[in-house]
Design a protein around this motif. Structure first.
Motif, PDB file in Angstrom:
ATOM      1  N   ASP A 199      -2.455  -1.269   6.057  1.00  0.00           N
ATOM      2  CA  ASP A 199      -2.465  -1.163   4.599  1.00  0.00           C
ATOM      3  C   ASP A 199      -2.890  -2.484   3.954  1.00  0.00           C
ATOM      4  O   ASP A 199      -3.637  -2.510   2.976  1.00  0.00           O
ATOM      5  N   GLY A 219      -6.069  -3.356   1.684  1.00  0.00           N
ATOM      6  CA  GLY A 219      -5.895  -4.031   0.392  1.00  0.00           C
ATOM      7  C   GLY A 219      -6.810  -5.237   0.253  1.00  0.00           C
ATOM      8  O   GLY A 219      -7.367  -5.490  -0.823  1.00  0.00           O
ATOM      9  N   ARG A 277      -3.363 -11.386  -5.080  1.00  0.00           N
ATOM     10  CA  ARG A 277      -3.702 -10.483  -6.199  1.00  0.00           C
ATOM     11  C   ARG A 277      -3.204 -11.056  -7.520  1.00  0.00           C
ATOM     12  O   ARG A 277      -3.925 -11.083  -8.514  1.00  0.00           O
TER      13      ARG A 277
END
Ligand code: NAP
Length: 297
Positions: free
Chosen positions: A29, A33, A291
């Protein structure tokens, strides 16, 4: 013993919570991402590990972190410093990394060599880059229920529960161990998920009685097979954080696995349970900081 021999030998009793497979799913995952971040015009997340001295287990951990982070698509750097480095030199390294825009996560590998003040070094890390979740700022956020970075091992325990449909809400959770690294932060995470939490430690009077009453037992002690299967409530969930190497060279947990699996409804093996989750959650934390720092949370 293979890393997942406990996991693969399970044929009866409890569901074996396979940390290797769960960690692989988390890492996949994270890699997806990273791809999405870069495809969307962001930059590759950067993780820097500071390794001071030659401690052999630390060297192994750092190599594993480096490999996993590289596989997930991170830009990884290890800053190696001599064992006789001065406090001021280590602190200067952390300050430099705080100021480096391409570094999203800073991890100072512990323990530091004797004579160095690990707390002072940790506290210097920019909380926005503190992917181990050990600065006072992130600890306060955890206690206050605010967004922040959570220590990787307890975060991994929660992730194992989430990915196996195990809810902590309303459950009686007994956490054995009150370290800053595992026991205390796990207790906070469980509380945030509406568990009723009891924290036990070396001065707890009747550990067995606490375990008997628990729906979920989390053992983070460092004492081989301290918790016996006969101590568990029928159907309890057991998360065994302990990693203890015996004289025979084998790794064992803080829970007596063979007896515990007969009474538990679900249990993490050692090795192959909570252990692999730590690095996976480090990667998840680093993607998250990247992020946020790129305004793409
Ligand atoms: P720690 O800092 O040494 O803390 C151990 C805790 O256990 C302390 O709170 C201590 O109580 C308590 N304790 C010791 N003996 C006890 C007993 N007989 N009964 C009840 N409580 C007892 O250890 P840690 O860093 O939290 O690590 C715990 C274990 O998890 C170790 O085996 C470690 O290797 C492992 N670990 C694994 C991972 C991973 O899977 N990646 C990561 C971190 C740690 P007091 O506070 O009263 O002294």
């Amino acid at each position: 013993m293979s890393q997942d021999s406990n996991a693969s030998s399970a044929t009866s009793g409890a569901q074996i919570l396979d940390g290797k497979a769960t960690a692989a799913a988390v890492r996949a995952d994270v890699a997806a991402g990273v791809d999405a971040l870069v495809a969307g015009g962001g930059r590759q997340p950067g993780l820097t590990v500071v390794l001071v001295g030659e401690d052999p287990p630390s060297q192994v951990y750092v190599r594993s972190k480096d490999r996993a982070a590289t596989e997930a698509g991170f830009r990884v750097e290890t800053v190696r410093m001599a064992a006789d480095s001065q406090q001021a030199d280590v602190e200067a390294t952390v300050r430099r990394l705080n100021g480096d825009d391409g570094v999203d996560g800073i991890l100072v590998q512990l323990p530091l060599p004797k004579g160095l003040d690990a707390d002072a070094v940790t506290e210097l890390i920019d909380p926005a880059k503190d992917v181990d979740g050990l600065t006072k700022d992130n600890i306060a956020r955890l206690v206050l229920g605010q967004d922040g970075l959570v220590p990787c091992t307890p975060a991994g325990c929660i992730e194992i529960c989430d990915r196996h449909g195990i809810s902590l809400s309303g459950k009686d959770v007994v956490v054995i161990g009150r370290s800053h690294l595992v026991g205390k932060p796990f207790a906070q995470l469980a509380l945030a998920r509406n568990a009723t939490v009891t924290i036990c430690h070396s001065r707890t009077r009747d550990l067995e009685a606490h375990c008997r009453a628990a729906d979920v037992v989390v053992a983070a002690v460092g004492v081989t097979e301290l918790v016996k299967g006969s101590w568990l409530k029928e159907g309890a969930v057991v998360l065994d954080v302990g990693i203890n190497r015996g004289d025979d060279g084998k790794l064992r947990g803080d829970v007596e696995f063979e007896t515990a699996r007969q009474r538990a409804s679900a249990i993490t093996p050692v090795p192959g349970g909570v252990g692999p989750m730590t690095i996976a959650m480090l990667l998840a934390n680093t993607l998250e900081t990247s992020r946020r720092r790129q305004g793409r949370a």
